[in-house]
Design an enzyme around this catalytic site. Structure first.
Site, PDB file in Angstrom:
ATOM      1  N   GLY A 164       0.674  -1.390   0.259  1.00  0.00           N
ATOM      2  CA  GLY A 164      -0.109   0.212   0.105  1.00  0.00           C
ATOM      3  C   GLY A 164       0.678   1.139   0.184  1.00  0.00           C
ATOM      4  O   GLY A 164       0.269   1.995   0.751  1.00  0.00           O
ATOM      5  N   GLU A 200      14.479  -2.724  -4.133  1.00  0.00           N
ATOM      6  CA  GLU A 200      14.275  -2.937  -5.610  1.00  0.00           C
ATOM      7  C   GLU A 200      14.428  -1.738  -6.966  1.00  0.00           C
ATOM      8  O   GLU A 200      14.232  -0.506  -6.495  1.00  0.00           O
ATOM      9  CB  GLU A 200      12.507  -2.881  -6.259  1.00  0.00           C
ATOM     10  CG  GLU A 200      12.204  -4.692  -5.484  1.00  0.00           C
ATOM     11  CD  GLU A 200      10.714  -5.102  -5.560  1.00  0.00           C
ATOM     12  OE1 GLU A 200      10.157  -3.638  -5.842  1.00  0.00           O
ATOM     13  OE2 GLU A 200       9.710  -5.821  -4.474  1.00  0.00           O
ATOM     14  N   LYS A 201      14.635  -2.114  -8.166  1.00  0.00           N
ATOM     15  CA  LYS A 201      14.246  -1.500  -9.158  1.00  0.00           C
ATOM     16  C   LYS A 201      13.873  -0.725  -9.345  1.00  0.00           C
ATOM     17  O   LYS A 201      12.428  -1.323  -9.082  1.00  0.00           O
ATOM     18  CB  LYS A 201      15.062  -2.465 -10.523  1.00  0.00           C
ATOM     19  CG  LYS A 201      14.714  -1.735 -11.809  1.00  0.00           C
ATOM     20  CD  LYS A 201      15.964  -1.298 -12.176  1.00  0.00           C
ATOM     21  CE  LYS A 201      16.093  -0.428 -13.716  1.00  0.00           C
ATOM     22  NZ  LYS A 201      16.665   0.684 -12.972  1.00  0.00           N
ATOM     23  N   TYR A 202      13.279   1.140  -9.525  1.00  0.00           N
ATOM     24  CA  TYR A 202      12.080   1.477  -9.308  1.00  0.00           C
ATOM     25  C   TYR A 202      11.572   1.439 -10.831  1.00  0.00           C
ATOM     26  O   TYR A 202      12.024   1.041 -11.991  1.00  0.00           O
ATOM     27  CB  TYR A 202      12.174   2.288  -8.890  1.00  0.00           C
ATOM     28  CG  TYR A 202      11.719   3.660  -9.490  1.00  0.00           C
ATOM     29  CD1 TYR A 202      10.078   2.599  -8.941  1.00  0.00           C
ATOM     30  CD2 TYR A 202      10.827   4.719 -10.650  1.00  0.00           C
ATOM     31  CE1 TYR A 202       8.359   3.787  -8.394  1.00  0.00           C
ATOM     32  CE2 TYR A 202       9.869   5.380 -10.766  1.00  0.00           C
ATOM     33  CZ  TYR A 202       8.924   5.109  -9.646  1.00  0.00           C
ATOM     34  OH  TYR A 202       7.844   6.080  -9.709  1.00  0.00           O
ATOM     35  N   LYS A 237      -7.280   1.973  -5.139  1.00  0.00           N
ATOM     36  CA  LYS A 237      -7.966   2.224  -6.835  1.00  0.00           C
ATOM     37  C   LYS A 237      -9.070   2.508  -6.725  1.00  0.00           C
ATOM     38  O   LYS A 237     -10.049   2.298  -5.417  1.00  0.00           O
ATOM     39  CB  LYS A 237      -7.970   0.381  -7.099  1.00  0.00           C
ATOM     40  CG  LYS A 237      -6.645   0.176  -6.843  1.00  0.00           C
ATOM     41  CD  LYS A 237      -6.792  -1.957  -6.642  1.00  0.00           C
ATOM     42  CE  LYS A 237      -5.234  -2.373  -6.095  1.00  0.00           C
ATOM     43  NZ  LYS A 237      -5.825  -3.908  -5.674  1.00  0.00           N
ATOM     44  N   GLU A 288       3.231  -9.470  -5.090  1.00  0.00           N
ATOM     45  CA  GLU A 288       2.947  -9.902  -3.495  1.00  0.00           C
ATOM     46  C   GLU A 288       1.707 -10.133  -3.719  1.00  0.00           C
ATOM     47  O   GLU A 288       1.010 -10.081  -4.437  1.00  0.00           O
ATOM     48  CB  GLU A 288       2.514  -8.300  -2.432  1.00  0.00           C
ATOM     49  CG  GLU A 288       1.475  -7.078  -2.575  1.00  0.00           C
ATOM     50  CD  GLU A 288       1.730  -5.866  -1.796  1.00  0.00           C
ATOM     51  OE1 GLU A 288       0.731  -5.554  -1.587  1.00  0.00           O
ATOM     52  OE2 GLU A 288       2.540  -5.207  -2.250  1.00  0.00           O
ATOM     53  N   ARG A 292      -6.324 -12.172   1.523  1.00  0.00           N
ATOM     54  CA  ARG A 292      -7.877 -12.206   1.393  1.00  0.00           C
ATOM     55  C   ARG A 292      -8.708 -12.295   0.191  1.00  0.00           C
ATOM     56  O   ARG A 292      -8.376 -12.206  -1.324  1.00  0.00           O
ATOM     57  CB  ARG A 292      -7.682 -10.568   2.287  1.00  0.00           C
ATOM     58  CG  ARG A 292      -7.302  -9.297   1.278  1.00  0.00           C
ATOM     59  CD  ARG A 292      -7.591  -8.074   2.035  1.00  0.00           C
ATOM     60  NE  ARG A 292      -7.237  -7.625   0.170  1.00  0.00           N
ATOM     61  CZ  ARG A 292      -6.444  -6.678   0.519  1.00  0.00           C
ATOM     62  NH1 ARG A 292      -5.152  -7.487   1.124  1.00  0.00           N
ATOM     63  NH2 ARG A 292      -6.033  -5.847  -0.641  1.00  0.00           N
ATOM     64  N   VAL A 295     -11.250  -6.397  -2.904  1.00  0.00           N
ATOM     65  CA  VAL A 295     -13.081  -5.092  -3.177  1.00  0.00           C
ATOM     66  C   VAL A 295     -13.083  -5.924  -4.403  1.00  0.00           C
ATOM     67  O   VAL A 295     -14.295  -5.725  -4.702  1.00  0.00           O
ATOM     68  CB  VAL A 295     -11.891  -4.212  -2.714  1.00  0.00           C
ATOM     69  CG1 VAL A 295     -13.354  -2.829  -3.352  1.00  0.00           C
ATOM     70  CG2 VAL A 295     -11.918  -4.390  -1.171  1.00  0.00           C
ATOM     71  N   ARG A 338     -15.597   2.152  -7.715  1.00  0.00           N
ATOM     72  CA  ARG A 338     -15.673   2.325  -6.377  1.00  0.00           C
ATOM     73  C   ARG A 338     -16.683   3.717  -6.087  1.00  0.00           C
ATOM     74  O   ARG A 338     -15.486   4.416  -6.099  1.00  0.00           O
ATOM     75  CB  ARG A 338     -14.549   2.511  -5.630  1.00  0.00           C
ATOM     76  CG  ARG A 338     -13.493   0.233  -5.421  1.00  0.00           C
ATOM     77  CD  ARG A 338     -12.676   0.548  -5.283  1.00  0.00           C
ATOM     78  NE  ARG A 338     -11.358  -0.219  -5.171  1.00  0.00           N
ATOM     79  CZ  ARG A 338     -11.020  -1.252  -4.413  1.00  0.00           C
ATOM     80  NH1 ARG A 338     -10.616  -0.306  -3.322  1.00  0.00           N
ATOM     81  NH2 ARG A 338     -10.036  -2.210  -5.548  1.00  0.00           N
TER      82      ARG A 338
HETATM   83  C1  MV4 Z   1       7.010  -0.708  -7.120  1.00  0.00           C
HETATM   84  C2  MV4 Z   1       6.418   0.352  -8.843  1.00  0.00           C
HETATM   85  C3  MV4 Z   1       7.559   0.645  -9.365  1.00  0.00           C
HETATM   86  N1  MV4 Z   1       8.683  -0.447  -8.506  1.00  0.00           N
HETATM   87  N2  MV4 Z   1       8.158  -1.237  -7.480  1.00  0.00           N
HETATM   88  C4  MV4 Z   1       3.112   0.414  -4.998  1.00  0.00           C
HETATM   89  C5  MV4 Z   1       2.136  -0.034  -3.473  1.00  0.00           C
HETATM   90  C6  MV4 Z   1       2.707  -0.828  -3.191  1.00  0.00           C
HETATM   91  N3  MV4 Z   1       2.250  -2.040  -2.958  1.00  0.00           N
HETATM   92  C7  MV4 Z   1       3.804  -1.154  -4.525  1.00  0.00           C
HETATM   93  N4  MV4 Z   1       3.805  -0.423  -5.161  1.00  0.00           N
HETATM   94  C8  MV4 Z   1       4.762  -0.100  -5.858  1.00  0.00           C
HETATM   95  N5  MV4 Z   1       6.080  -0.476  -6.187  1.00  0.00           N
HETATM   96  C9  MV4 Z   1       8.840  -1.485  -8.283  1.00  0.00           C
HETATM   97  N6  MV4 Z   1      10.019  -2.307  -7.786  1.00  0.00           N
HETATM   98  C10 MV4 Z   1       5.310   1.027  -8.498  1.00  0.00           C
HETATM   99  C11 MV4 Z   1       4.074   1.421  -7.568  1.00  0.00           C
HETATM  100  C12 MV4 Z   1       3.323   1.343  -7.378  1.00  0.00           C
HETATM  101  C13 MV4 Z   1       2.087   0.603  -7.711  1.00  0.00           C
HETATM  102  C14 MV4 Z   1       1.752  -0.693  -7.946  1.00  0.00           C
HETATM  103  C15 MV4 Z   1       0.893  -0.944  -7.906  1.00  0.00           C
HETATM  104  C16 MV4 Z   1      -0.457   0.064  -8.172  1.00  0.00           C
HETATM  105  C17 MV4 Z   1      -0.277   1.274  -8.520  1.00  0.00           C
HETATM  106  C18 MV4 Z   1       1.040   1.079  -8.375  1.00  0.00           C
HETATM  107  C19 MV4 Z   1       1.146   3.313  -8.015  1.00  0.00           C
HETATM  108  C20 MV4 Z   1       2.679   4.026  -7.655  1.00  0.00           C
HETATM  109  C21 MV4 Z   1       3.917   3.345  -7.753  1.00  0.00           C
END
Ligand code: MV4
Length: 500
Positions: A164, A200-202, A237, A288, A292, A295, A338
């Site tokens: 989150g 993590e790599k972004y 979301k 991940e 559960r 929604v 939603r």
């Molecule tokens: C990331 C990412 C980019 N690179 N990880 C946001 C919530 C968390 N559960 C994981 N998230 C992200 N992880 C890496 N390595 C971008 C996000 C992210 C995102 C992920 C899922 C849904 C919406 C998002 C919105 C912005 C960033």
């Protein structure tokens, strides 16, 4: 099969669970806080018990009080819904001590998947694609720098206890790393009582796509396909759809197979969701697993015709899945909006007040999972989700047209909602053409807000095409505040136009 299920939740998901229990001939027990006395879940259950003060910690998160009601009512199973105690690894143990069954995966699976570092380690062993990153918690700055240089900037610091977005920090260079690590550590300690962080790599502008899985206790695991969840704001979301307009058959198959592998690897039981990020080159990465019911589960139900809550209950009662992978033939397209109590023109802040009037959309292809009723006060104590509006169509276009029609019928007075924003968003070319990712909503936010300020109750048009309450909210030049008008005013205006 169970005779009586206690639902440790409130709002739309409690109602959703009660509905399936009724169909299965299972009695239901609701619990509620002081401010939820007239909530729909209380009125719909066979029995309902007040468990205290409004704050979540003292009611819906209070394990002791809920266990007492389990014992008192003789409930033989507990459904946690989502949020609250649904991913608390301690709760299932207390429930079995009270001689009841937890409707969900085992305590140890919840603990493993809740620890994002442990989940990464587990996923890594299955060979499922992962974002390049660290397998162990970050300790000192020197080692972290080495990792970051190896992975290549930009990198993302994440919280092990997280999910989150809490505790997350984007880092662009060595110079910013130390500061980001410290801040992420202290934020994580506060939010999760766990200060472990990893790297993590972004990924830039990923899609957020998840796979619904279901597993029984006999080794059967089935994928029910994907949900595209990229339309979100601050990790919340707003609109989900299935199938994803972005991915192709090949990627869909790979995502499903990877999700099933992870589900098997952790000996999962019940319904779960495996989240992935997908980049613009169609590379996908495990993110991940949510242990559960989610929604957005209804869109999967609409295209598969499977009642996920029913299957969840059957699996928890020790029954085998009644279908195999080959039986799953998704049909058509489903979209979920939603509906939140929030004010788009006031920085999307939660809107509170009494729902004085409400007309909910119905008709062919429309499903409404509601958690509120007329006369109910919307407080700041809980999540602002009021209702989920889901439409189905044989094509995406048909589902989209239905959603716009349904949003036009939807009338809520007394509080602000994001109904107009949803409507405007669906009509934006980015959504209409299915060309969006997790960054799109932020990118077009100002455009949408501009539309919202000019989003007038088009009474004349509404009357002319015979639509009932096509648009329900109005903003005039003299009143800068979004004004909700009553249906009587609307009717008067519409009729006047009709006799002109
Ligand atoms: C990331 C990412 C980019 N690179 N990880 C946001 C919530 C968390 N559960 C994981 N998230 C992200 N992880 C890496 N390595 C971008 C996000 C992210 C995102 C992920 C899922 C849904 C919406 C998002 C919105 C912005 C960033």
């Amino acid at each position: 099969m169970f005779k009586k299920i206690l639902i440790a939740n409130r709002g739309e998901i409690a109602v959703r669970i009660i509905r399936t229990c009724r169909e299965m001939g299972i009695k239901t027990v609701a619990v509620f806080s002081n401010v939820d006395r007239i909530s729909p879940h209380v009125l719909k259950a066979h029995e309902a018990y007040c468990i205290g003060s409004p704050s979540s910690a003292r009611s819906y998160m209070n394990m002791g009080k809920i266990i007492n009601i389990v014992k008192k009512t003789g409930a033989d199973a507990v459904h946690p819904g989502y949020g609250f105690l649904s991913e608390n690894a301690a709760f299932p143990k207390l429930i079995s001590k009270a001689d009841a069954v937890w409707i969900g995966p085992s305590s140890s699976v919840i603990a493993t998947m809740g620890d994002k570092i442990a989940a990464r380690q587990l996923a890594e062993k299955t060979g499922v694609p992962m974002v390049p990153g660290t397998a162990e918690p970050l300790e000192d700055l020197q080692t972290a720098k080495k990792f970051a240089e190896g992975i290549g900037y930009p990198i993302l610091i994440k919280a092990a206890g997280g999910g989150g977005g809490k505790g997350m920090r984007i880092v662009k260079s060595n110079a910013d790393l130390g500061n980001a690590m410290e801040r992420s550590k202290s934020e994580s300690a506060k939010a999760f009582s766990d200060d472990r962080i990893y790297m993590e790599k972004y990924l830039e502008q990923p899609h957020h796509i998840e796979i619904q899985v279901i597993a029984d206790n006999y080794g059967n695991v089935v994928s029910l396909g994907e949900r595209e969840c990229s339309i979100q704001r601050r990790y919340q979301k707003i609109i989900e759809e299935t199938p994803s307009p972005f991915i192709n058959t090949m990627l869909r198959k790979n995502l499903s197979e990877s999700a099933v592998q992870i589900t098997r690897a952790c000996q999962y039981s019940g319904v779960g969701t495996v989240e992935f990020m997908v980049d613009k080159y169609y590379n996908y990465y495990f993110l991940e697993m949510n242990t559960r019911l989610q929604v957005e589960h209804p869109i999967t139900e609409m295209v598969t015709s499977i009642d996920l809550v029913k299957e969840q209950i059957r699996v928890a009662a020790g029954e085998k899945l009644s279908f195999s992978q080959n039986d799953i033939r998704p049909s058509g397209h489903a979209i979920e909006c939603r509906i939140y109590a929030e004010d788009g023109l006031n920085n999307f802040s939660p809107s509170t007040g009494v729902i004085s009037e409400m007309t909910m959309p119905q008709g062919l292809g429309v499903r409404l999972d509601e958690g509120v009723r007329i006369g109910q006060e919307i407080t700041h104590y809980y999540d602002p989700l009021l209702v989920k509006l889901i439409t189905w169509g044989d094509t995406r276009q048909r589902a989209l047209e239905r959603m716009c029609r349904a949003l036009g019928e939807f009338f809520i007075a007394g509080i602000e909602s994001n109904i107009p924003i949803c409507h405007i968003l669906l009509l934006h070319p980015a959504f209409r053409d299915g060309k969006y990712n997790t960054h799109t909503l932020d990118a077009i936010k100002d455009e949408l807000l501009h539309e919202l300020t000019t989003y007038k109750e088009d009474l004349i048009l509404a009357a002319r095409i015979g639509a009932v309450k096509l648009h329900h909210q109005t903003r005039t030049k003299s009143t800068p505040i979004l004004r909700t008008i009553s249906s009587n005013q609307w009717l008067a205006a519409g009729l006047k136009d009709g006799v002109e």
